[in-house]
Design a protein around this motif. Structure first.
Motif, PDB file in Angstrom:
ATOM      1  N   LEU A 147       0.776  -1.016  -0.108  1.00 43.74           N
ATOM      2  CA  LEU A 147      -0.033  -0.120  -0.205  1.00 43.74           C
ATOM      3  C   LEU A 147       1.055   1.229   0.118  1.00 43.74           C
ATOM      4  O   LEU A 147       1.787   1.493   0.917  1.00 43.74           O
ATOM      5  N   ILE A 148       0.767   2.130  -0.998  1.00 44.20           N
ATOM      6  CA  ILE A 148       1.209   3.418  -0.908  1.00 44.20           C
ATOM      7  C   ILE A 148       0.162   4.253   0.015  1.00 44.20           C
ATOM      8  O   ILE A 148      -0.756   4.637  -0.582  1.00 44.20           O
ATOM      9  N   ALA A 149       0.636   4.686   1.060  1.00 40.61           N
ATOM     10  CA  ALA A 149      -0.068   5.712   1.753  1.00 40.61           C
ATOM     11  C   ALA A 149      -0.278   7.231   1.110  1.00 40.61           C
ATOM     12  O   ALA A 149       0.672   7.782   0.680  1.00 40.61           O
ATOM     13  N   ARG A 158       2.030  21.319   5.687  1.00 40.22           N
ATOM     14  CA  ARG A 158       2.657  19.888   5.226  1.00 40.22           C
ATOM     15  C   ARG A 158       1.705  18.980   5.262  1.00 40.22           C
ATOM     16  O   ARG A 158       0.847  18.758   6.287  1.00 40.22           O
ATOM     17  N   LEU A 159       1.652  18.038   4.278  1.00 42.86           N
ATOM     18  CA  LEU A 159       0.593  16.914   4.286  1.00 42.86           C
ATOM     19  C   LEU A 159       1.330  15.844   4.877  1.00 42.86           C
ATOM     20  O   LEU A 159       2.273  15.635   5.241  1.00 42.86           O
ATOM     21  N   HIS A 160       0.026  15.131   5.640  1.00 41.06           N
ATOM     22  CA  HIS A 160       0.525  13.792   6.273  1.00 41.06           C
ATOM     23  C   HIS A 160      -0.311  12.570   5.697  1.00 41.06           C
ATOM     24  O   HIS A 160      -1.617  12.784   5.486  1.00 41.06           O
ATOM     25  N   VAL A 177       4.113   1.524   2.220  1.00 41.14           N
ATOM     26  CA  VAL A 177       5.376   2.653   1.692  1.00 41.14           C
ATOM     27  C   VAL A 177       4.590   4.142   2.537  1.00 41.14           C
ATOM     28  O   VAL A 177       3.525   4.346   1.956  1.00 41.14           O
ATOM     29  N   SER A 178       5.162   4.524   3.521  1.00 41.14           N
ATOM     30  CA  SER A 178       4.610   5.829   3.940  1.00 41.14           C
ATOM     31  C   SER A 178       5.294   7.177   3.734  1.00 41.14           C
ATOM     32  O   SER A 178       6.679   7.017   3.265  1.00 41.14           O
ATOM     33  N   SER A 179       4.652   8.071   3.857  1.00 45.05           N
ATOM     34  CA  SER A 179       5.211   9.656   3.613  1.00 45.05           C
ATOM     35  C   SER A 179       5.762   9.850   2.104  1.00 45.05           C
ATOM     36  O   SER A 179       6.166  10.962   2.014  1.00 45.05           O
ATOM     37  N   ALA A 180       5.678   9.063   1.238  1.00 46.20           N
ATOM     38  CA  ALA A 180       6.375   9.231  -0.036  1.00 46.20           C
ATOM     39  C   ALA A 180       5.735  10.197  -0.602  1.00 46.20           C
ATOM     40  O   ALA A 180       6.061  11.242  -1.286  1.00 46.20           O
ATOM     41  N   VAL A 181       4.322  10.256  -1.182  1.00 45.56           N
ATOM     42  CA  VAL A 181       3.345  10.954  -1.894  1.00 45.56           C
ATOM     43  C   VAL A 181       3.235  12.345  -1.035  1.00 45.56           C
ATOM     44  O   VAL A 181       3.246  13.249  -1.438  1.00 45.56           O
ATOM     45  N   SER A 182       2.835  11.982   0.425  1.00 43.84           N
ATOM     46  CA  SER A 182       2.743  13.234   1.127  1.00 43.84           C
ATOM     47  C   SER A 182       3.861  14.256   1.152  1.00 43.84           C
ATOM     48  O   SER A 182       3.888  15.371   1.205  1.00 43.84           O
ATOM     49  N   GLY A 183       5.025  13.648   1.061  1.00 45.12           N
ATOM     50  CA  GLY A 183       6.264  14.598   1.125  1.00 45.12           C
ATOM     51  C   GLY A 183       6.513  15.093  -0.162  1.00 45.12           C
ATOM     52  O   GLY A 183       6.947  16.468   0.020  1.00 45.12           O
ATOM     53  N   THR A 211      13.780   3.587  -1.924  1.00 49.43           N
ATOM     54  CA  THR A 211      14.527   3.474  -0.753  1.00 49.43           C
ATOM     55  C   THR A 211      13.492   2.488   0.198  1.00 49.43           C
ATOM     56  O   THR A 211      14.210   1.699   0.970  1.00 49.43           O
ATOM     57  N   GLN A 212      12.309   2.712   0.186  1.00 50.16           N
ATOM     58  CA  GLN A 212      11.451   1.934   1.274  1.00 50.16           C
ATOM     59  C   GLN A 212      11.305   0.534   0.761  1.00 50.16           C
ATOM     60  O   GLN A 212      11.380  -0.387   1.612  1.00 50.16           O
TER      61      GLN A 212
END
Length: 220
Positions: A147-149, A158-160, A177-183, A211-212
């Motif tokens: 899952l891509i969050a 900033r998005l979370h 996979v966390s914080s990739a799209v939000s970042g 990386t993840q």
């Protein structure tokens, strides 16, 4: 009198044994709620399916060259199938998934959905159910689900990640996979518009994914 004492002691021991059994069952259930995920590195040449919306399609950049599934294929050597459709929601991905699994027989499925659900203010419980069902279908097909969050809707700052992705991953055994799209979408320089990366944004999104994925053991 002695018989009554022995009977009472036997009853106490029986109660204690039952209590210990209940505690053991509860402990086992608590420790086994999260399915075990046996992760092996996916070698080059293996089919990987990306099920997503406009971000997977590559809106905001050039589809077929600058979208993250294409860049991911270049970096990993995987045969990545981009099944991203602009405007798709989680229910649409769920309806499309069975035929895609049967057609491509992927070893790994990356699910990037939910952003449009949030924008349309769909019920969180329904989104979770759809994602959980997709993960289940992937696992039934003997593939690994990732899952891509996606971020919560926000007008500023900033998005979370929306917390439902961590819940679904924990409950279903999917990788997250966390914080990739939000970042990426938190940085004005990496956006084509409010909800899509630009070419540089997709490049950085791909780097974050790689990386993840290495950290998760899916990629060497």
């Amino acid at each position: 009198m002695r018989f009554m004492i022995e009977k009472s002691q036997a009853g106490a021991w029986l109660f204690l044994c039952r209590l210990l059994l209940v505690v053991c069952i509860a402990a086992c259930n608590w420790g086994c709620t999260k399915p075990k995920v046996e992760v092996q590195a996916i070698p080059a040449g293996v089919t990987v399916l990306v099920l997503g919306d406009s971000i997977s399609y590559g809106a905001g950049a050039e589809h077929g060259t600058q979208d993250y599934p294409t860049l991911l294929a270049s970096k990993t050597g995987w045969a990545v199938v981009n099944a991203g459709i602009s405007g798709d929601v989680s229910s649409g991905g769920l309806s499309r998934l069975p035929s895609l699994l049967a057609q491509h027989r992927p070893r790994l499925v990356i699910i990037e959905l939910g952003g449009n659900d949030f924008l349309r203010q769909m019920a969180t419980a329904r989104i979770e159910d759809n994602l959980r069902s997709m993960v289940h279908l992937v696992q039934q097909a003997d593939a690994v689900a990732i899952l891509i969050a996606m971020p919560e809707v926000s007008l500023a700052g900033r998005l979370h990640d929306h917390p439902l992705y961590a819940r679904v991953a924990e409950e279903s055994g999917a990788l997250l996979v966390s914080s990739a799209v939000s970042g990426v979408l938190s940085d004005d320089r990496l956006r084509a518009d409010q909800v899509h990366p630009n070419a540089e944004g997709y490049r950085q999104l791909t780097d974050a994914l790689v990386t993840q994925l290495r950290g998760l053991g899916v990629l060497r």
